[in-house]
Design an enzyme around this catalytic site. Structure first.
Site, mmCIF file in Angstrom:
data_model
loop_
_atom_site.group_PDB
_atom_site.id
_atom_site.type_symbol
_atom_site.label_atom_id
_atom_site.label_comp_id
_atom_site.label_asym_id
_atom_site.label_seq_id
_atom_site.Cartn_x
_atom_site.Cartn_y
_atom_site.Cartn_z
ATOM 1 N N SER A 65 -110.244 -5.969 37.021
ATOM 2 C CA SER A 65 -110.529 -5.382 38.171
ATOM 3 C C SER A 65 -111.823 -4.684 37.781
ATOM 4 C CB SER A 65 -109.628 -4.692 38.727
ATOM 5 O OG SER A 65 -108.756 -4.430 38.502
HETATM 6 N N1 SAH Z 1 -105.477 -3.989 36.587
HETATM 7 C C1 SAH Z 1 -105.640 -4.683 36.239
HETATM 8 C C2 SAH Z 1 -105.467 -5.877 37.747
HETATM 9 C C3 SAH Z 1 -104.665 -7.111 37.706
HETATM 10 S S1 SAH Z 1 -104.901 -7.664 38.753
HETATM 11 C C4 SAH Z 1 -106.508 -5.682 35.454
HETATM 12 O O1 SAH Z 1 -107.690 -5.101 35.604
HETATM 13 O O2 SAH Z 1 -106.698 -6.833 34.900
HETATM 14 C C5 SAH Z 1 -102.814 -7.821 39.780
HETATM 15 C C6 SAH Z 1 -101.914 -8.270 38.573
HETATM 16 O O3 SAH Z 1 -100.741 -8.236 40.157
HETATM 17 C C7 SAH Z 1 -102.192 -9.797 38.676
HETATM 18 O O4 SAH Z 1 -101.762 -10.414 37.250
HETATM 19 C C8 SAH Z 1 -100.902 -10.115 39.206
HETATM 20 O O5 SAH Z 1 -100.229 -11.516 38.531
HETATM 21 C C9 SAH Z 1 -99.816 -8.586 38.888
HETATM 22 N N2 SAH Z 1 -99.097 -9.120 40.372
HETATM 23 C C10 SAH Z 1 -98.986 -9.519 41.426
HETATM 24 N N3 SAH Z 1 -97.807 -9.982 41.928
HETATM 25 C C11 SAH Z 1 -97.149 -8.547 41.002
HETATM 26 C C12 SAH Z 1 -95.896 -8.291 41.333
HETATM 27 N N4 SAH Z 1 -94.695 -8.467 42.365
HETATM 28 N N5 SAH Z 1 -94.949 -7.700 40.237
HETATM 29 C C13 SAH Z 1 -95.737 -7.455 38.999
HETATM 30 N N6 SAH Z 1 -97.104 -8.109 39.106
HETATM 31 C C14 SAH Z 1 -97.445 -8.628 39.758
#
Ligand code: SAH
Length: 213
Positions: A65
């Site tokens: 993000s």
């Molecule tokens: N705060 C993180 C955001 C990553 S994007 C950063 O800055 O790196 C959101 C993440 O949520 C992705 O890696 C995606 O694979 C994960 N995600 C999506 N659905 C999910 C679920 N049901 N359970 C766990 N993780 C999930």
């Protein structure tokens, strides 16, 4: 490549120009952003973009993000430092590290296994992070209830297990809505078992996906 970039200077500028300038003032949050090396959480070929004012791809269709959004979500959790926090969507692990700098214990769940494994390695020096590679929809009952819950992928509706696992007087920060547009970042508080929801701002997050196994 890596050696030639003054990451410390870029980090200082990020805190001043992207985060403080937009109104984030919680000292604990600013300190954490000044400490955590964002470049460690992204792919080598994007090193020079590490401190850009935007999200970056981290593979598997996912993103790290934008720094300001991570800061806004962190500040909105209203942390004192002694909390237990559940994070759904570890992704790169950057938000996880920021939280680990501030709170007592963080539990983080990631559904994409290679991302979970990569983040686990990067975060191995933190003793207050426990991670799991699975669908976070159901939360982490074993360690519940949590003082705070942060969801970094957008569900169309807030998963009921997460609401159940939020402590009384707890705060949940979660983006919600259909992919790409019309998503809002919500702050949900629980008082005497009753929920109240306020909108923080409009956002664009990757969707919360589900695994049926
Ligand atoms: N705060 C993180 C955001 C990553 S994007 C950063 O800055 O790196 C959101 C993440 O949520 C992705 O890696 C995606 O694979 C994960 N995600 C999506 N659905 C999910 C679920 N049901 N359970 C766990 N993780 C999930």
């Amino acid at each position: 490549m890596r050696e030639k970039i003054d990451f410390k200077d870029l980090r200082k500028k990020m805190v001043a120009q992207q985060i403080m300038a937009r109104g984030i003032s919680d000292k604990k949050v600013l300190e954490a952003f000044g400490k955590v090396p964002r470049e460690n959480f992204i792919n080598e070929d994007s090193y020079s973009d590490a401190y850009d004012d935007r999200p970056l791809p981290i593979g598997y269709g996912q993103t790290i993000s934008q720094p300001y959004i991570v800061a806004l979500m962190t500040e909105s959790l209203e942390l004192e430092g002694d909390e237990t926090v559940l994070e759904i969507g570890t992704g790169s692990g950057y938000q996880t590290a920021i939280l680990a700098e501030i709170v007592k214990q963080i539990y983080s769940i990631e559904i994409v296994i290679p991302l979970y494994e990569r983040a686990k390695k990067i975060l191995s020096s933190y003793k207050n992070i426990l991670m799991a590679g699975r669908d976070g929809y159901f939360g982490w009952k074993e360690y519940s209830p949590f003082d705070r819950i942060i969801v970094t992928a957008a569900p169309e509706e807030i998963p009921p297990p997460l609401i159940d696992q939020l402590k009384n007087d707890g705060i949940m920060i979660v983006p919600s809505g259909p992919t790409g547009w019309n998503q809002v970042l919500l702050k949900i508080t629980k008082k005497n078992g009753k929920l109240s929801t306020t909108k923080i701002c409009d956002v664009a997050f990757v969707p919360l996906t589900r695994r049926h196994d």
